[in-house]
Scaffold this motif. Structure first.
Motif, mmCIF file in Angstrom:
data_model
loop_
_atom_site.group_PDB
_atom_site.id
_atom_site.type_symbol
_atom_site.label_atom_id
_atom_site.label_comp_id
_atom_site.label_asym_id
_atom_site.label_seq_id
_atom_site.Cartn_x
_atom_site.Cartn_y
_atom_site.Cartn_z
ATOM 1 N N ASP A 391 0.838 -1.199 0.000
ATOM 2 C CA ASP A 391 0.000 0.000 0.000
ATOM 3 C C ASP A 391 0.867 1.241 0.000
ATOM 4 O O ASP A 391 1.654 1.465 0.912
ATOM 5 C CB ASP A 391 -0.920 -0.008 1.230
ATOM 6 N N THR A 392 0.736 2.062 -1.034
ATOM 7 C CA THR A 392 1.397 3.356 -1.111
ATOM 8 C C THR A 392 0.317 4.418 -1.276
ATOM 9 O O THR A 392 -0.845 4.091 -1.542
ATOM 10 C CB THR A 392 2.370 3.418 -2.299
ATOM 11 N N PRO A 393 0.644 5.694 -1.125
ATOM 12 C CA PRO A 393 -0.391 6.718 -1.283
ATOM 13 C C PRO A 393 -1.074 6.698 -2.643
ATOM 14 O O PRO A 393 -2.250 7.054 -2.754
ATOM 15 C CB PRO A 393 0.378 8.028 -1.075
ATOM 16 N N ALA A 394 -0.373 6.264 -3.710
ATOM 17 C CA ALA A 394 -0.930 6.340 -5.057
ATOM 18 C C ALA A 394 -1.460 5.011 -5.578
ATOM 19 O O ALA A 394 -2.471 4.978 -6.287
ATOM 20 C CB ALA A 394 0.121 6.871 -6.026
ATOM 21 N N VAL A 395 -0.793 3.899 -5.273
ATOM 22 C CA VAL A 395 -1.201 2.600 -5.809
ATOM 23 C C VAL A 395 -1.097 1.556 -4.707
ATOM 24 O O VAL A 395 -0.436 1.763 -3.683
ATOM 25 C CB VAL A 395 -0.329 2.179 -7.015
ATOM 26 N N GLY A 396 -1.739 0.405 -4.950
ATOM 27 C CA GLY A 396 -1.678 -0.667 -3.977
ATOM 28 C C GLY A 396 -2.013 -2.004 -4.601
ATOM 29 O O GLY A 396 -2.582 -2.086 -5.696
ATOM 30 N N LEU A 397 -1.649 -3.073 -3.903
ATOM 31 C CA LEU A 397 -1.904 -4.438 -4.351
ATOM 32 C C LEU A 397 -2.133 -5.295 -3.124
ATOM 33 O O LEU A 397 -1.404 -5.199 -2.139
ATOM 34 C CB LEU A 397 -0.710 -4.968 -5.157
ATOM 35 N N GLU A 398 -3.167 -6.133 -3.183
ATOM 36 C CA GLU A 398 -3.408 -7.059 -2.081
ATOM 37 C C GLU A 398 -3.809 -8.415 -2.640
ATOM 38 O O GLU A 398 -4.312 -8.519 -3.762
ATOM 39 C CB GLU A 398 -4.506 -6.540 -1.141
ATOM 40 N N GLY A 399 -3.558 -9.450 -1.861
ATOM 41 C CA GLY A 399 -3.907 -10.786 -2.303
ATOM 42 C C GLY A 399 -3.973 -11.755 -1.149
ATOM 43 O O GLY A 399 -3.507 -11.467 -0.040
ATOM 44 N N PHE A 400 -4.560 -12.918 -1.421
ATOM 45 C CA PHE A 400 -4.655 -13.933 -0.377
ATOM 46 C C PHE A 400 -4.685 -15.312 -1.023
ATOM 47 O O PHE A 400 -5.028 -15.475 -2.206
ATOM 48 C CB PHE A 400 -5.898 -13.693 0.482
ATOM 49 N N VAL A 401 -4.305 -16.313 -0.263
ATOM 50 C CA VAL A 401 -4.424 -17.706 -0.668
ATOM 51 C C VAL A 401 -4.953 -18.476 0.525
ATOM 52 O O VAL A 401 -4.556 -18.235 1.671
ATOM 53 C CB VAL A 401 -3.071 -18.267 -1.152
ATOM 54 N N ASN A 402 -5.889 -19.385 0.285
ATOM 55 C CA ASN A 402 -6.520 -20.092 1.401
ATOM 56 C C ASN A 402 -5.597 -21.125 2.020
ATOM 57 O O ASN A 402 -5.671 -21.420 3.214
ATOM 58 C CB ASN A 402 -7.814 -20.765 0.948
ATOM 59 N N ASN A 403 -4.698 -21.703 1.208
ATOM 60 C CA ASN A 403 -3.844 -22.785 1.686
ATOM 61 C C ASN A 403 -2.469 -22.652 1.033
ATOM 62 O O ASN A 403 -2.336 -22.844 -0.180
ATOM 63 C CB ASN A 403 -4.471 -24.139 1.353
ATOM 64 N N ILE A 404 -1.459 -22.318 1.834
ATOM 65 C CA ILE A 404 -0.105 -22.138 1.309
ATOM 66 C C ILE A 404 0.423 -23.431 0.694
ATOM 67 O O ILE A 404 1.196 -23.410 -0.272
ATOM 68 C CB ILE A 404 0.838 -21.666 2.433
ATOM 69 N N ALA A 405 0.005 -24.570 1.220
ATOM 70 C CA ALA A 405 0.536 -25.849 0.749
ATOM 71 C C ALA A 405 -0.008 -26.248 -0.611
ATOM 72 O O ALA A 405 0.642 -26.980 -1.355
ATOM 73 C CB ALA A 405 0.242 -26.948 1.775
ATOM 74 N N SER A 406 -1.223 -25.791 -0.978
ATOM 75 C CA SER A 406 -1.836 -26.248 -2.226
ATOM 76 C C SER A 406 -2.251 -25.132 -3.170
ATOM 77 O O SER A 406 -2.523 -25.395 -4.339
ATOM 78 C CB SER A 406 -3.073 -27.100 -1.911
ATOM 79 N N PHE A 407 -2.363 -23.887 -2.677
ATOM 80 C CA PHE A 407 -2.766 -22.751 -3.505
ATOM 81 C C PHE A 407 -4.037 -23.064 -4.297
ATOM 82 O O PHE A 407 -4.072 -22.922 -5.515
ATOM 83 C CB PHE A 407 -1.633 -22.347 -4.460
ATOM 84 N N GLU A 408 -5.104 -23.465 -3.584
ATOM 85 C CA GLU A 408 -6.344 -23.813 -4.263
ATOM 86 C C GLU A 408 -7.201 -22.584 -4.542
ATOM 87 O O GLU A 408 -7.696 -22.397 -5.651
ATOM 88 C CB GLU A 408 -7.128 -24.829 -3.434
ATOM 89 N N VAL A 409 -7.427 -21.736 -3.529
ATOM 90 C CA VAL A 409 -8.247 -20.541 -3.695
ATOM 91 C C VAL A 409 -7.327 -19.324 -3.610
ATOM 92 O O VAL A 409 -6.620 -19.134 -2.615
ATOM 93 C CB VAL A 409 -9.350 -20.449 -2.623
ATOM 94 N N ILE A 410 -7.353 -18.496 -4.656
ATOM 95 C CA ILE A 410 -6.452 -17.350 -4.752
ATOM 96 C C ILE A 410 -7.270 -16.106 -5.088
ATOM 97 O O ILE A 410 -8.175 -16.166 -5.928
ATOM 98 C CB ILE A 410 -5.383 -17.564 -5.848
ATOM 99 N N GLY A 411 -6.982 -14.994 -4.430
ATOM 100 C CA GLY A 411 -7.647 -13.728 -4.721
ATOM 101 C C GLY A 411 -6.633 -12.608 -4.826
ATOM 102 O O GLY A 411 -5.673 -12.554 -4.044
ATOM 103 N N VAL A 412 -6.821 -11.687 -5.788
ATOM 104 C CA VAL A 412 -5.886 -10.576 -6.016
ATOM 105 C C VAL A 412 -6.683 -9.322 -6.334
ATOM 106 O O VAL A 412 -7.700 -9.384 -7.036
ATOM 107 C CB VAL A 412 -4.910 -10.875 -7.180
ATOM 108 N N ARG A 413 -6.215 -8.176 -5.826
ATOM 109 C CA ARG A 413 -6.809 -6.881 -6.167
ATOM 110 C C ARG A 413 -5.693 -5.854 -6.328
ATOM 111 O O ARG A 413 -4.807 -5.749 -5.469
ATOM 112 C CB ARG A 413 -7.784 -6.414 -5.091
ATOM 113 N N ALA A 414 -5.730 -5.098 -7.450
ATOM 114 C CA ALA A 414 -4.829 -3.978 -7.682
ATOM 115 C C ALA A 414 -5.658 -2.706 -7.762
ATOM 116 O O ALA A 414 -6.750 -2.715 -8.346
ATOM 117 C CB ALA A 414 -4.042 -4.183 -8.972
ATOM 118 N N TYR A 415 -5.173 -1.617 -7.157
ATOM 119 C CA TYR A 415 -5.964 -0.397 -7.121
ATOM 120 C C TYR A 415 -5.060 0.829 -7.221
ATOM 121 O O TYR A 415 -3.857 0.775 -6.948
ATOM 122 C CB TYR A 415 -6.804 -0.325 -5.845
#
Length: 674
Positions: A391-415
């Motif tokens: 997160d910076t004043p001008a741009v940002g990026l966030e993401g999540f993964v439900n399971n580090i071992a398998s990476f089944e559910v992944i979500g990403v947002r750039a703003y």
């Protein structure tokens, strides 16, 4: 020839797994430590128990030299306790207990090009010493006043419904008010100002402060008057003895004193019993923790065993979580090591991430992912997820993964925040979001979504908040890129301690709003069946069929008394226009209540209830029926550092009849921390 099979034979497996664990954890700890950002507050000295937390996480005890980051809440609990924090040798503040403070911004560029540091004093007392450095501004806000300084020494206090006072012992402080309730004015050295308790209270004129009152908070006042301030000598942490009604652990076990001041960061364990399936297991969980500047690492080393279990036997089959410790292959080594991470956190002004259990995660404004939790199967199955944010004043990026071992559910947002250099509207953001579930069911198909969203906060004064949000997106699966459309828009904010949200949601075709939610790990297959019942061709051919459009309204309201209690309730209902709502059960309910440890130090608890697709009668006559998720945890302090707790969780796989598969977990546990 040396091979992986030989490496993992019975004779060398134990030594190999020990070496791998030590090397990986050593590498993680010290390579991540190099990322430490210096623009943080550092703990100089303290008396008593002082705690902090980030973004609503659990409270953690502060220690000398520890870093406190932006968006942290800090509290000093005892009446005679205090905490001293320093920022880059330019700012030193002393929190005098009981005090609760929110560190909103640290050295952020404002629209005029200055580096601004903003603190929000919820309640309590602060004495501040600020150096006059070019292009730097320091602000402290309360519910009714905002003080701005560049180089000075002053005392400020504020308590809700009581008000407070500002006493300047050197330099000049400018006083302003949220919403321009009064014109800005200056308070000079030796003067004081009574801070009003509410916006309707009369504003009293600035008065002269007595020397006795000034010296009460600034004992160097006589020495520094009319000369430039010198850097105060650093103080060493002090300890304070509070005798409990019963003996403390260190009184019962004197050898614990040898562990020193930082022992509370490295030794924690719990023991008790836990019902898993039809059996009741004994439980021992060891959670050693290590604080390395900006990095916090805590391990999770669990053992669940039956009463006749021999935990030291190589042929043991009664240990419930034997598979967590066998390290049978390279893939299993990685999965087993990840499962031993209770929490790995890193925080700086720009970058933050967390690896561990996820209890409540929302991506963007929640069109796809809202309130997700991956702990619903615990301790049947422990899932370790991850969250990262830049997160910076001008741009940002966030993401999540439900399971580090398998990476089944992944979500990403750039703003982006295109107007970041302007006041008020500088926090407006526009973003794109996407999520992917690689294995929503036993089939090889995947499900995904993509959206465009916005977040426009208008008011952000602590005691008064208001903002608008919304988004539009589509969903698909496998080779069907678009099987449904959806949108949401709404308003959210707060008035003092009361928070609220009103949101409109729209679902067209194979689009399910809030697709990844709190019960997603249970409902993944059923939700995928709904989405996959539409194809891209059938959706486009039937796009003018208004019967495929569902409208939903979500309302949420609650209150949050900082460090005391929190309660919230939200309800969502979807419907077709002209449909009889009494025959429509496309709804969801969430209720949650928390009593924090700081209010009644002997007791704290959290209770939550979730229900999907139910009728009003179900709440009164079948409260724990299908479609519900019930969780509660209650702890009682027996003696210092020793808590006895009860935990319970019940959920249902399925919604009615023979499809219902009830699962419940409960246990009695004792937690010890030293």
């Amino acid at each position: 020839m040396f091979s992986l099979k030989l490496f993992f034979n019975k004779e060398s497996a134990t030594r190999a797994r020990q070496i791998l664990i030590v090397l990986i954890l050593y590498f993680l700890s010290f390579s991540l430590q190099a990322l430490e950002n210096k623009r943080v507050f550092k703990v100089l000295s303290f008396v008593g128990v002082c705690e902090y937390r980030l973004s609503g996480d659990e409270w953690k005890v502060l220690s000398a030299g520890e870093a406190v980051y932006e968006d942290s809440e800090v509290r000093v609990n005892g009446k005679d306790d205090y905490l001293e924090l320093e920022l880059e040798d330019s700012l030193r503040i002393k929190l005098i207990g009981p005090t609760t403070l929110h560190i909103k911004e640290i050295l952020r560029y404002d629209f005029s090009g200055n580096k601004s540091t903003l603190l929000s004093l919820n309640s309590g007392k602060i004495f501040a010493r600020v150096k006059n450095i070019s292009k730097r501004i320091f602000k402290i806000e309360t519910e009714t006043a905002v003080v701005t300084v560049k180089g000075t020494r002053f005392f400020i206090s504020f308590f809700p419904e009581e008000g407070g006072e500002l006493i300047v012992t050197e330099g000049v402080v400018e006083v302003d008010a949220p919403l321009n309730l009064f014109k800005p004015f200056k308070v000079r050295e030796g003067q004081m100002f009574k801070i009003p308790a509410s916006a309707t209270e009369s504003i009293l004129p600035v008065m002269q402060a007595s020397r006795e009152l000034i010296v009460q908070y600034d004992k160097e006042y006589r020495e520094i008057s009319n000369i430039s301030p010198q850097k105060p000598e650093k103080l060493q942490p002090e300890s304070k003895s509070n005798l409990p009604s019963l003996p403390s652990l260190t009184a019962v076990f004197p050898f614990l004193l040898e562990l020193g001041e930082n022992a509370g960061k490295i030794l924690n364990f719990s023991l008790g019993t836990q019902k898993i399936g039809k059996d009741i297991y004994g439980m021992f969980i060891f959670t050693p923790a290590l604080n390395l500047g900006n990095i916090f690492l805590a391990l999770y080393l669990p053992f669940y065993f039956l009463k006749d279990d021999n935990v030291f036997s190589n042929t043991n089959h009664l240990l419930y979580n034997t598979n967590d410790w066998n390290f049978s292959s390279l893939d299993d080594v990685f999965a087993d090591i990840v499962s031993k991470i209770y929490s790995l956190e890193f925080r700086s002004m720009v970058l933050s991430f967390k690896i561990g259990t996820i209890t409540d995660y929302t991506l963007g404004n929640g069109l796809f992912i809202t309130g997700y939790a991956n702990d619903i199967f615990y301790p049947f199955q422990r899932i370790v997820g991850g969250v990262v944010k830049v997160d910076t004043p001008a741009v940002g990026l966030e993401g999540f993964v439900n399971n580090i071992a398998s990476f089944e559910v992944i979500g990403v947002r750039a703003y982006i925040r295109p107007l970041f250099f302007l006041p008020v509207i500088g926090k407006w953001s526009v973003g794109i979001s996407s999520f992917l579930d690689r294995k929503p069911s036993t089939s090889s198909n995947s499900v995904f979504g993509y959206s465009l969203d916005f977040d426009f906060p208008f008011l952000d004064f602590g005691f008064l908040g208001l903002g608008f949000f919304g988004g539009i997106g589509g969903m698909g699966y496998s080779t069907n890129l678009l099987t449904g459309l959806g949108l949401n828009c709404g308003v959210k904010g707060n008035v003092f301690m009361v928070f609220y949200k009103l949101e409109y949601k729209n679902s067209f075709g194979g689009f399910l709003p809030d697709y990844v939610n709190k019960t997603y790990e249970v409902d993944r297959a059923k939700k995928f069946e709904v989405v996959s019942s539409f194809s891209q061709t059938s959706f486009l051919n039937d796009i003018y069929n208004l019967n495929n459009i569902y409208h939903g309204v979500e309302s949420e309201v609650g209150f949050n008394f900082t460090d005391i209690a929190r309660f919230g309730i939200s309800y969502t209902h979807f419907f077709n226009f002209g449909e009889n709502l009494q025959n429509n059960f496309l709804n969801s309910l969430h209720i949650e209540a928390t009593l924090y440890k700081s209010f009644i130090k002997k007791v704290y608890f959290t209770v939550s209830y979730d229900r999907n697709n139910f009728s009003l009668d179900d709440l009164f006559f079948n409260f724990t029926g299908g479609g519900s998720l019930i969780t509660f945890e209650v702890f009682y302090q027996l003696v210092d550092r020793l808590y006895l707790g009860v935990n319970y969780r019940k959920f249902f796989e399925g919604t009615s009849g023979s499809e219902v598969n009830e699962k419940d977990l409960y246990g009695l546990r004792m937690e010890v921390s030293f």
